[in-house]
Enzyme design. Structure first.
Site, PDB file in Angstrom:
ATOM      1  N   CYS A   7       9.920  32.780   1.917  1.00 16.37           N
ATOM      2  CA  CYS A   7      11.138  32.109   2.332  1.00 16.37           C
ATOM      3  C   CYS A   7      11.991  31.718   1.114  1.00 16.37           C
ATOM      4  O   CYS A   7      12.471  32.576   0.396  1.00 16.37           O
ATOM      5  CB  CYS A   7      10.807  30.912   3.227  1.00 16.37           C
ATOM      6  SG  CYS A   7      12.271  30.275   4.051  1.00 16.37           S
ATOM      7  N   HIS A  95       7.935  33.175   7.206  1.00 14.95           N
ATOM      8  CA  HIS A  95       6.822  32.247   6.990  1.00 14.95           C
ATOM      9  C   HIS A  95       5.524  32.874   7.500  1.00 14.95           C
ATOM     10  O   HIS A  95       5.199  32.749   8.682  1.00 14.95           O
ATOM     11  CB  HIS A  95       7.085  30.928   7.725  1.00 14.95           C
ATOM     12  CG  HIS A  95       8.109  30.093   7.044  1.00 14.95           C
ATOM     13  ND1 HIS A  95       7.791  29.129   6.106  1.00 14.95           N
ATOM     14  CD2 HIS A  95       9.456  30.103   7.133  1.00 14.95           C
ATOM     15  CE1 HIS A  95       8.898  28.570   5.662  1.00 14.95           C
ATOM     16  NE2 HIS A  95       9.926  29.149   6.264  1.00 14.95           N
ATOM     17  N   GLU A  97       2.662  31.889   6.996  1.00 16.05           N
ATOM     18  CA  GLU A  97       1.621  30.872   7.188  1.00 16.05           C
ATOM     19  C   GLU A  97       1.588  30.302   8.596  1.00 16.05           C
ATOM     20  O   GLU A  97       0.675  29.556   8.933  1.00 16.05           O
ATOM     21  CB  GLU A  97       1.785  29.749   6.146  1.00 16.05           C
ATOM     22  CG  GLU A  97       2.906  28.746   6.416  1.00 16.05           C
ATOM     23  CD  GLU A  97       4.307  29.215   5.992  1.00 16.05           C
ATOM     24  OE1 GLU A  97       4.493  30.420   5.739  1.00 16.05           O
ATOM     25  OE2 GLU A  97       5.212  28.370   5.930  1.00 16.05           O
ATOM     26  N   SER A 149      -5.657   4.760  14.581  1.00 17.92           N
ATOM     27  CA  SER A 149      -4.728   4.828  15.718  1.00 17.92           C
ATOM     28  C   SER A 149      -5.441   5.303  16.972  1.00 17.92           C
ATOM     29  O   SER A 149      -4.945   5.129  18.074  1.00 17.92           O
ATOM     30  CB  SER A 149      -3.608   5.808  15.394  1.00 17.92           C
ATOM     31  OG  SER A 149      -4.131   7.122  15.340  1.00 17.92           O
ATOM     32  N   GLY A 150      -6.619   5.937  16.786  1.00 20.17           N
ATOM     33  CA  GLY A 150      -7.287   6.550  17.927  1.00 20.17           C
ATOM     34  C   GLY A 150      -7.096   8.055  17.917  1.00 20.17           C
ATOM     35  O   GLY A 150      -7.758   8.787  18.642  1.00 20.17           O
ATOM     36  N   GLY A 151      -6.189   8.534  17.085  1.00 17.64           N
ATOM     37  CA  GLY A 151      -5.944   9.974  16.994  1.00 17.64           C
ATOM     38  C   GLY A 151      -6.927  10.638  16.044  1.00 17.64           C
ATOM     39  O   GLY A 151      -7.712   9.974  15.369  1.00 17.64           O
ATOM     40  N   VAL A 152      -6.838  11.966  15.998  1.00 20.82           N
ATOM     41  CA  VAL A 152      -7.828  12.717  15.226  1.00 20.82           C
ATOM     42  C   VAL A 152      -7.699  12.458  13.719  1.00 20.82           C
ATOM     43  O   VAL A 152      -8.716  12.333  13.021  1.00 20.82           O
ATOM     44  CB  VAL A 152      -7.763  14.235  15.548  1.00 20.82           C
ATOM     45  CG1 VAL A 152      -6.378  14.781  15.394  1.00 20.82           C
ATOM     46  CG2 VAL A 152      -8.723  15.026  14.688  1.00 20.82           C
ATOM     47  N   ASP A 153      -6.495  12.319  13.212  1.00 25.29           N
ATOM     48  CA  ASP A 153      -6.337  12.199  11.758  1.00 25.29           C
ATOM     49  C   ASP A 153      -6.985  10.924  11.227  1.00 25.29           C
ATOM     50  O   ASP A 153      -7.792  10.960  10.291  1.00 25.29           O
ATOM     51  CB  ASP A 153      -4.857  12.208  11.355  1.00 25.29           C
ATOM     52  CG  ASP A 153      -4.126  13.409  11.911  1.00 25.29           C
ATOM     53  OD1 ASP A 153      -4.802  14.393  12.233  1.00 25.29           O
ATOM     54  OD2 ASP A 153      -2.893  13.347  12.041  1.00 25.29           O
ATOM     55  N   ALA A 155      -9.130   9.104  12.715  1.00 25.19           N
ATOM     56  CA  ALA A 155     -10.562   9.080  13.032  1.00 25.19           C
ATOM     57  C   ALA A 155     -11.364   9.870  11.992  1.00 25.19           C
ATOM     58  O   ALA A 155     -12.408   9.424  11.519  1.00 25.19           O
ATOM     59  CB  ALA A 155     -10.799   9.660  14.426  1.00 25.19           C
TER      60      ALA A 155
END
Ligand code: XMP
Length: 446
Positions: A7, A95, A97, A149-153, A155
């Site tokens: 790009c 892109h 990726e 937060s309860g989210g995957v990141d 956690a």
């Protein structure tokens, strides 16, 4: 040194090597068909002549630098790929990726293996171990607070820190009042049950609502939410110390589940534009009283999920769909108020319930549900006229949130969601579907 330009990098190579980049008026955004003119080349070896590629460019390369073999073109980019094996220089305008470039991974692999003669060594296991070691070295014997937060990141970030420093870690879940229905309870039960971490739930609902009163500008909202988050954590840190009577080990570190795309889109990468201030990066206040531990800062979501599985984070958490830190605050277009949050929360719960019932959770990356709070339209319900708000459904497919396409959710599922929302949420009389890819739209509306 082998070089692969993508790009803007592709155009920068052209500029540096004496070709021509011009503003032709033929920009391309989103899915584009590329004609590969040399399927025997290093990058395209064994691939079809016609392939879908994901574009995002306003300028185009009109003339390749001397010595470059042009290997592909698209309608808006006469020179869309080139290579020079002798100098080990390669480039593509698109892109590779992102998942929407159908052969993108193959192109990258070809560059790495053939162009640069490298072998692949990345495994989730190696990375998890490395991250645990890094955190251990970074925090020493200090106490650490993790924003959960309860989210995957967050956690997975918490799981890494827990593995690294055990009970020096306390997790804090800030209930900012911008959560979806049932979310606070889910963190309290699911995550704690699975990991046994020490958890404090900090109720900051009033604090956030009054800080957001009267604010409609998206960036201002994000900055306010970022600032209030940190203020809430600072208070939680004082509570932890007070609770434990441990003045000797103050909380110096704050763990955040910041990912690489958050950093890039907040203008953190070199030369990157600020698209929006992700609450945990560009939204942080200047007088932050913690140092940050961000073990996932160089990873993409799919890699985080692999690392999470490696660390035995429960699958229900690892596969949760992303939900932004600023929560429903950036899904109400207009001022955030308690009433509006209540409307959105009910509509969102219906959409989530029906998408789950249709078995679509793993097919869809996430489905923001957005309330256009300052827009009203006329409708008819029963025998009466209504003048209600529209709800936008924004289901998207993606692999890393850097790019996305709108998900083709079956019509009957959409019909059920629409019917239920307009019947069950009195204030809403219209449900609309967002059919925009990213780019040009972003996933969230603010
Ligand atoms: P956009 O809207 O930038 O979203 O296309 C990309 C992904 O990031 C999430 N998102 C956020 N996550 N803090 C977060 O933790 C934020 O401030 C934030 N803003 C957007 C969004 O839900 C999507 O998955």
């Amino acid at each position: 040194m082998p070089v692969f330009g993508m790009c803007y990098g592709f155009q920068a190579m052209v500029q540096a090597l004496g070709g021509t980049v011009a503003h032709t008026g033929l920009g391309e955004y989103g899915s584009t068909q590329a004609d590969v003119t040399d399927t025997g080349s290093t990058l395209f070896n064994g691939q079809p002549e016609s392939q879908s590629v994901w574009m995002s460019h306003g300028d185009s390369v009109t003339e390749a630098p001397d010595g470059m073999r042009v290997t592909a073109s698209t309608p808006g980019a006469p020179v869309a790929a080139f290579e020079d094996d002798d100098r080990r220089l390669y480039g593509v305008q698109w892109h590779p990726e992102v998942m929407h470039s159908t052969f993108g991974q193959r192109v990258l692999e070809n560059f790495l293996r053939k162009g640069a003669s490298l072998e692949s060594e990345w495994t989730a296991g190696n990375v998890a171990e490395e991250l645990v070691e890094q955190v251990r070295a970074q925090v020493g014997s200090d106490r650490v607070l993790c924003a959960l937060s309860g989210g995957v990141d967050s956690a997975v970030a918490a799981a890494i820190v827990q593995r690294a420093v055990g009970d020096q870690l306390t997790c804090v879940h800030v209930d900012h009042g911008l959560l979806r229905a049932g979310e606070r309870e889910q963190v309290e039960s699911d995550f704690v049950d699975a990991t046994g971490v020490d958890l404090i739930v900090y109720d900051a609902r009033e604090q956030f609502l009054s800080a957001l009163a009267g604010v409609t500008d998206p960036e201002t909202k994000r900055k306010i939410i970022g600032r209030e988050f940190i203020r809430a954590f600072e208070q939680a840190a004082r509570d932890v110390v007070e609770d434990r009577g441990d003045d000797e080990h103050p909380v110096r570190w704050l763990v955040q589940g910041t990912l690489y795309p958050d950093v890039v889109e907040s203008g953190g990468g070199e030369g990157a534009a600020n698209i929006k201030s992700h609450h945990n990066v560009g939204g942080l206040p200047d007088d932050l009283q913690f140092q940050l531990v961000e073990p996932l800062r160089s990873l993409f979501k799919d890699e985080v999920r692999q690392v999470g599985l490696e660390l035995d984070v429960p699958e229900a958490i690892v596969w949760r769909q992303p939900f932004p830190g600023p929560g429903l605050g950036i899904r109400i277009i207009g001022e955030v108020t308690a009433d509006r949050l209540d409307i959105l929360r009910r509509a969102d719960a219906i959409a989530r319930e029906e998408l789950t019932a249709a078995g679509l959770d793993r097919d869809i990356w996430q489905c923001p549900v957005v309330l256009l709070a300052d827009v009203r339209s006329v409708g008819v319900q029963g025998d009466g006229r209504t003048y209600g708000h529209p709800i936008v459904l924004r289901p998207v497919s993606s692999e890393d949130a850097m790019t996305a396409d709108w998900s083709r959710v079956p019509y009957d599922v959409l019909a059920t969601i629409s019917g239920r929302i307009t019947n069950e949420v009195r204030e809403v009389n219209r449900v609309v579907l967002d059919v925009t890819s990213k780019p040009p739209g972003t996933i969230e509306w603010e």
